[in-house]
Design a protein around this motif. Structure first.
Motif, short mmCIF file in Angstrom:
data_model
loop_
_atom_site.label_atom_id
_atom_site.label_comp_id
_atom_site.label_asym_id
_atom_site.label_seq_id
_atom_site.Cartn_x
_atom_site.Cartn_y
_atom_site.Cartn_z
N SER A 111 0.76 -1.35 0.16
CA SER A 111 0.06 0.09 -0.09
C SER A 111 0.90 1.04 -0.04
O SER A 111 1.95 1.21 0.45
N LEU A 112 0.44 2.19 -0.59
CA LEU A 112 1.12 3.42 -0.92
C LEU A 112 -0.01 4.66 -0.66
O LEU A 112 -1.04 4.72 -1.31
N GLY A 113 0.63 5.66 0.13
CA GLY A 113 -0.29 6.88 0.38
C GLY A 113 0.42 8.09 0.20
O GLY A 113 1.55 8.16 0.81
N LEU A 114 -0.16 9.01 -0.44
CA LEU A 114 0.74 10.26 -0.80
C LEU A 114 -0.12 11.50 -0.46
O LEU A 114 -1.53 11.55 -1.18
N CYS A 115 0.12 12.48 0.33
CA CYS A 115 -0.58 13.70 0.58
C CYS A 115 0.14 14.86 -0.22
O CYS A 115 1.19 14.78 -0.54
N ARG A 116 -0.72 15.80 -0.60
CA ARG A 116 -0.30 16.93 -1.37
C ARG A 116 0.88 17.58 -0.44
O ARG A 116 0.50 17.64 1.00
N GLY A 117 1.55 18.06 -0.82
CA GLY A 117 2.87 18.71 -0.07
C GLY A 117 2.53 19.89 0.69
O GLY A 117 3.24 20.30 1.79
N ASP A 118 1.37 20.61 0.51
CA ASP A 118 1.00 21.76 1.14
C ASP A 118 0.03 21.47 2.32
O ASP A 118 -0.52 22.64 3.04
N VAL A 119 -0.29 20.32 2.56
CA VAL A 119 -1.21 19.74 3.26
C VAL A 119 -0.70 19.60 4.71
O VAL A 119 0.21 18.82 4.83
N PHE B 293 -5.45 31.01 -10.46
CA PHE B 293 -5.96 31.45 -9.27
C PHE B 293 -5.23 30.53 -8.45
O PHE B 293 -4.54 29.49 -8.55
N SER B 294 -4.89 31.16 -7.21
CA SER B 294 -4.08 30.30 -5.82
C SER B 294 -4.95 29.00 -5.52
O SER B 294 -6.11 29.26 -5.16
N PHE B 295 -4.45 27.95 -5.68
CA PHE B 295 -5.34 26.75 -5.28
C PHE B 295 -4.73 26.17 -4.01
O PHE B 295 -5.03 24.88 -3.87
N TYR B 296 -3.41 26.31 -3.57
CA TYR B 296 -2.51 25.47 -2.52
C TYR B 296 -2.55 26.50 -1.53
O TYR B 296 -2.90 27.82 -1.65
N ASN B 297 -1.93 26.05 -0.46
CA ASN B 297 -1.51 26.84 0.92
C ASN B 297 -0.35 27.45 0.59
O ASN B 297 0.88 26.96 0.83
N ALA B 298 -0.26 28.70 0.07
CA ALA B 298 0.92 29.27 -0.03
C ALA B 298 1.94 29.51 1.22
O ALA B 298 3.12 29.30 1.12
N THR B 299 1.31 29.66 2.25
CA THR B 299 1.96 29.73 3.62
C THR B 299 2.74 28.67 3.89
O THR B 299 4.12 28.64 4.25
N ALA C 212 6.82 20.67 -5.52
CA ALA C 212 7.14 21.97 -5.59
C ALA C 212 6.09 22.75 -5.84
O ALA C 212 5.16 22.27 -6.73
N ALA C 213 5.96 24.03 -5.50
CA ALA C 213 4.74 25.01 -5.91
C ALA C 213 5.26 26.14 -6.13
O ALA C 213 6.11 26.54 -5.29
N GLY C 214 4.69 27.19 -6.93
CA GLY C 214 5.02 28.57 -6.98
C GLY C 214 4.05 29.25 -7.98
O GLY C 214 3.11 28.69 -8.45
N ASN C 215 4.56 30.39 -8.24
CA ASN C 215 3.68 31.19 -9.38
C ASN C 215 4.70 32.20 -10.08
O ASN C 215 5.93 32.22 -9.89
N THR C 216 4.06 32.51 -11.30
CA THR C 216 4.68 33.66 -12.29
C THR C 216 3.78 34.39 -12.72
O THR C 216 2.54 34.23 -12.60
N THR C 217 4.18 35.51 -13.41
CA THR C 217 3.54 36.39 -14.20
C THR C 217 3.11 35.78 -15.54
O THR C 217 4.05 35.60 -16.21
#
Length: 678
Positions: free
Chosen positions: A80-88, A242-248, A180-185
């Motif tokens: 079995s393998l479980g993976l949570c999103r990195g910002d959770v 739009f921002s959909f992850y926990n940037a903090t 990894a997560a981030g943003n750009t213009t």
């Protein structure tokens, strides 16, 4: 493109819990039940699967969002393998993994290999080793409904640059997290957000290959769109305007985040408070993965090629895809335990409506004022997960005024809850067997109840898309609404038939003593005529106002049918009629007694169908046939072996029942059989 299940954020009880539950209870994105092998409910594989999933969801020491456990020995070993999103955060991660564990085994009840994706986590299990191996199927993609308004070439270039940087950063992550997560213009002063992630057991190169391979699917799924995602078992990415992850959380230096990419590709763990020894151990583990990846990749290519061959050779049949759609529709009914806990005032005794073989039923009120009934499975219940799955998978698909309506269900930890429409007058047995309440049921109402039950059974047997045998029809499973309209409830024992199937067999008998026809009780044969038999017993109970287990001087269903038959043959059926009905329509009552006796005939072929019963209840011009002797009729003044066994089992169950102080309307301590949909 895979269908996305509707997300459920259902009436949370306060502002704080509204925010936290909405964040934690994201809906199911997609699931897949592999056809690579099945297991049985009492198999070693099932036991190992339960052990692995429990270990995976109950482990509170892991706070970095990646779980991998295995248990057992080949050929019954489970991975079995479980993976949570990195910002959770860890709490939401544990909740998501636990929900995934509960729902996946419900949606894929006997498949050896399955996978499910929520917005915040992924869970999969298999009979084969899935650790450190890149897999690109099953997969799904989804796109934002809005198109890029202008200058798409520049938008695509900005997205490519952003994903390139994030793929390098995620692939260079350690054995705890590759995220990894981030943003750009983007053009038109828009901000473009994206995240990428691999399972941390992959090497740098394999993670990079997986994400780059997934990115190549953008033209197929998301070309020209403002957002999209591609999700594979080993990696996934998403982008939006739009921002959909926990940037903090992404910017925080906590151990739950991947480190910035070092100058040279590395597989060292992310910065944390771990000791150097722990880091060294993780590095050794990572090096091992790098060494075996070429061999594993070759094996994976062979497996994938074989799966593609099987898929081309044997395309999925239409009934299977319909079944998937039906299960997805059920997923939207899943409710949060916190919501129900508040609605029932923490399951207070003041809200208790009753108790049966399943557990306790509570009255509850949601924050929008809707009153509901909550059936809570007790830990020591004689019924369990099989009945729970039955009710969720069957009742959710049924819509009829004479069937109780399922509003939702809850699977959380050990909790199993079924949420129904609230039926205010309770069950039929509380009226017809109560010397005070029975006066509320004059003949007109009883006749209406008989007709409503008949129409509900007709719907189950012939008019719904599924042919369902209830197998536990009795007075306590008939609920009465404000206008005393009957609603059939409790589908935990039900079985699903093909529309052209007439009967089936089982070696495990379920139901309630006294309502079972002889061919089922003694030989395990059941059909729609089994419900017809139970309906006949119920009709005689409604007319007489007395329980089948207390009719006459002895406690045996045999006496009710014998007494009714004897009085019918002698033309003095008035002895069978509830005294408060003496002034009612004698012709109508006589006709219903005859219908009841026709339904309980020993010869299955002689019993009417529910279609013919509904017809004769609505038409007095149809002449009824003469009934033959009922089943279990005493011929020599002695009891049959089956009835003696019933009495022994009933008294034993009653003794055990009194010791445990449980409250049940009737004895229902027989073995359980599984739902077998086809």
């Amino acid at each position: 493109m895979a269908m996305v299940s509707s997300r459920l954020v259902f009436l949370f009880f306060s502002i704080c819990t509204l925010i936290s539950q909405a964040f934690a209870q994201k809906g199911v994105l997609y699931h897949n039940c592999s056809d690579n092998g099945n297991y049985t409910s009492n198999s070693t594989y099932k036991a190992n699967l339960n052990r692995v999933l429990y270990s995976l969801s109950s482990n509170t020491e892991i706070d970095y969002g990646f779980y991998n456990f295995s248990y057992g020995k080949s050929p019954d070993q489970v991975y079995s393998l479980g993976l949570c999103r990195g910002d959770v955060n860890p709490d939401i991660c544990h909740s998501c993994i636990n929900n995934a564990r509960n729902l996946l085994t419900l949606l894929c009840p006997n498949q050896k290999e399955a996978i499910i994706w929520y917005d915040y986590c992924m869970l999969r299990y298999s009979f084969r080793n899935i650790f450190g191996i890149e897999e690109d199927s099953p997969a799904f993609s989804a796109a934002n409904a809005n198109n890029v308004s202008a200058n798409y070439d520049q938008f695509r270039q900005d997205l490519t640059t952003l994903l390139d940087s994030q793929i390098r950063q995620a692939a260079a992550g350690g054995s705890l997290r590759k995220f990894a997560a981030g943003n750009t213009t983007a053009p038109n002063l828009q901000t473009l957000y994206s995240l990428v992630q691999c399972t941390p057991d992959l090497s740098v190169q394999v993670c990079s290959d997986c994400l780059n391979g997934a990115r190549k699917l953008i033209p197929d799924c998301c070309d020209g769109r403002q957002g999209g995602r591609v999700v594979r078992p080993s990696c996934n990415f998403r982008f939006e305007v739009f921002s959909f992850y926990n940037a903090t959380a992404v910017q925080s230096p906590s151990p739950s985040l991947s480190p910035p990419p070092p100058p040279v590709p590395s597989v060292s763990p992310p910065a944390s408070n771990n000791t150097p020894a722990a880091k060294g151990k993780e590095s050794n583990k990572s090096r091992t993965v790098i060494i075996v990846v070429p061999i594993i990749s070759f094996v994976v290519l062979i497996i994938i090629s074989f799966c593609i061959y099987l898929r081309v050779r044997k395309p999925r049949e239409k009934p299977q895809s319909e079944s998937v759609d039906e299960i997805r529709s059920v997923e939207s009914l899943q409710l949060g335990f916190g919501t129900i806990k508040v609605a029932t005032d923490d399951f207070s005794d003041a809200n208790k409506l009753g108790q049966g073989g399943f557990g306790v039923v509570y009255k509850a009120k949601l924050s929008n004022g809707q009153v509901i009934a909550v059936k809570r499975l007790s830990n020591n219940s004689s019924q369990g997960d099989l009945e729970f799955k039955n009710e969720v998978l069957l009742v959710a698909k049924l819509q009829h005024r004479n069937l109780v309506r399922l509003l939702g269900f809850c699977l959380e930890g050990i909790e199993r809850l079924l949420i129904y429409e609230f039926v205010p007058n309770g069950s039929l047995d509380n009226f017809i067997f109560d010397p005070i309440k029975c006066v509320q049921l004059d003949w007109a109402r009883r006749y209406k109840i008989i007709g409503g039950i008949a129409r509900g059974l007709l719907y189950l047997h012939e008019d719904s898309r599924l042919r369902i045998i209830h197998r536990d029809l009795k007075a306590s499973n008939i609920l009465l609404d404000f206008e005393m309209n009957p609603k059939i409830s409790d589908f935990g024992m039900a079985r699903l038939f093909e529309l052209d199937q007439s009967e089936s067999n089982t070696s495990r008998i379920v139901g309630t003593y006294g309502y079972m026809p002889p061919e089922y009780a003694m030989h395990g044969q059941f059909s729609v005529k089994s419900d017809v038999f139970s309906f006949g017993v119920l009709v005689l109970e409604i007319i007489s106002g007395r329980k089948n287990s207390s009719f006459g001087n002895e406690e045996n269903i045999e006496n009710l049918l014998s007494y009714a038959w004897k009085n019918w043959k002698q033309g003095i059926v008035s002895n069978l009629v509830d005294p408060m009905l003496k002034a009612s329509s004698t012709t109508e009552i006589m006709r219903c007694i005859q219908i009841g006796l026709l339904c309980v005939q020993e010869n299955v072929a002689h019993r009417p169908t529910m279609a013919s019963v509904v017809l004769v209840l609505n038409s007095y011009s149809i002449t009824l046939p003469i009934p033959s002797e009922p089943a279990f009729l005493m011929n020599s003044g002695t009891k049959s072996n089956i009835c003696l066994q019933w009495e022994h089992d009933s008294r034993l169950a009653e003794s055990n029942q009194s010791k445990s102080n449980s409250v049940q309307a009737s004895i229902n301590e027989v073995s359980i059989t599984e739902l077998s949909p086809r």
